[in-house]
Structure formats: C-alpha cells, structure tokens
Design an enzyme around this catalytic site. Sequence first.
Site, PDB file in Angstrom:
ATOM      1  N   HIS A 151       0.821  -1.215   0.000  1.00  0.00           N
ATOM      2  CA  HIS A 151       0.000   0.000   0.000  1.00  0.00           C
ATOM      3  C   HIS A 151       0.851   1.259   0.000  1.00  0.00           C
ATOM      4  O   HIS A 151       2.087   1.214   0.017  1.00  0.00           O
ATOM      5  CB  HIS A 151      -0.965  -0.009   1.186  1.00  0.00           C
ATOM      6  CG  HIS A 151      -0.333  -0.083   2.545  1.00  0.00           C
ATOM      7  ND1 HIS A 151       0.437   0.926   3.091  1.00  0.00           N
ATOM      8  CD2 HIS A 151      -0.372  -1.055   3.508  1.00  0.00           C
ATOM      9  CE1 HIS A 151       0.830   0.594   4.291  1.00  0.00           C
ATOM     10  NE2 HIS A 151       0.365  -0.605   4.576  1.00  0.00           N
ATOM     11  N   CYS A 159       2.436  -4.894   6.892  1.00  0.00           N
ATOM     12  CA  CYS A 159       2.248  -4.821   5.439  1.00  0.00           C
ATOM     13  C   CYS A 159       3.503  -4.228   4.792  1.00  0.00           C
ATOM     14  O   CYS A 159       4.502  -3.991   5.461  1.00  0.00           O
ATOM     15  CB  CYS A 159       1.024  -3.973   5.112  1.00  0.00           C
ATOM     16  SG  CYS A 159      -0.526  -4.657   5.744  1.00  0.00           S
TER      17      CYS A 159
END
Length: 221
Positions: A151, A159
């Site tokens: 992201h 992440c």
Amino acid sequence: MVLYVLRNQIISLFFSSKEKQSVESIAKKYGSKVEISLKNAFEKTQIDSTDFEMAILAFKKEQILEVVVRKNKTESWKLLKIYPFTAFSGKIGPKLKNGDKQIPEGIYQMEYLNPNSKYHLSIKVSYPNAFDKEKAKLDGRTDLGGDIMIHGKRITIGCIPVGDKNIEEIFILATKTKNKHFPIIIAPHDFRTNKTFPEIEAISWEKDLYEEISKELTNFE
C-alpha cells in the site's frame, strides 16, 4: 438564517464522506500519468506496456520491492523498476500469528485491488497460503492473521508500504497485466545473491520455507 445554517451543517454530515472509488476510476485518474512515468522503464525492457505479465518480488532485509515483467510464459522476466519500502515492522522471519506485526514470507498471489484503502491504494497479498496453514496446523497455531497489503503512505504494522506515488504505479500495472492474480514473492533477503538461510528460533521449519522461496526465485534470475 440560523435554520439555514443548521440545515447545511446537517446535510454536510450525511454527504461529507469521501467518494468511493472503483478500480476503473483509479485507472482513469492515474493511468496516463503512470504511462508517462514508466515509459522509459518499459522501453529498456523492450516489452510493450500494453501487453505484459508481471510479478512482485519483495525483500525484507534490503527493504525493496521489485516489479518484474515479461511478454508471456515463454519469455524471461525482466526488471521493470525497484521501489523502496517507506516503513518496516517486525523482523526477519515469517508471520506466525495475528498481531505479531510481521511481514509474511512465502510465495503468494495478488488477491484483489483495493481502490478505497485508508493508505491511499492497496494490493491484497494472499496470506495465509497453503504452506502457512500447513505449518500452523503442525505447530498448533490457529489465529494466523490476514489483511496483508502492499500500500501507500509511510506506516505499517505488517504490510509493505511504498508511498503514494509508487503504489499508484504498481496499482495501475496490476490493472493492465495479463496475469491478474500475479505472483508476489516475499523473502527474508534476496536468495539470488545471498544463498544462506536465516535461522529463526521460534520455528523448526524455516529450511523448508526458504528452500521453497529460493527455488521460486530462480525463475527470476
């Protein structure tokens, strides 16, 4: 006048939420800009930017993400661009449970694109995979966590963030690639240049994991 102001304030409460985007609207919004920014990179690979397959290779120690492309399955992979992580959490070693802040390690796929991520845009990684579930069962672990994304922004709790501009490029590539559920390989380090396997105290099966990842990476040499 007071009633008019109150009416407008009430209306704004119901209609001030951010407009929902679609994959198509994001492609329209950023497609031309990304095409220009990646024009030279595609020319160097001698691959048509409208006719390609892609894969993502992520290396935790180096904190970089590589996007590689090829024309089709009979052609070799070529490096398109390298993107640095903009943040990092956890340590070397696979993700084992929900909340451990670990970036997974393994051979995954792109599961879906999220045009409405609170981290600008995001790409879902198919963690946990069959290997993760098999080893969890062996260890007696049940809550493996999930929602692992590539992201934007500069923050992470497990992440892979690459910043807003970079995720725009990767997201648009993901909308254009011919292999929609493309490979995403996440490794502790680049086994193509460093063949040694890290030792992970918390588990007994790291050799199995790293042999699998190392073998897969040979397809991208």
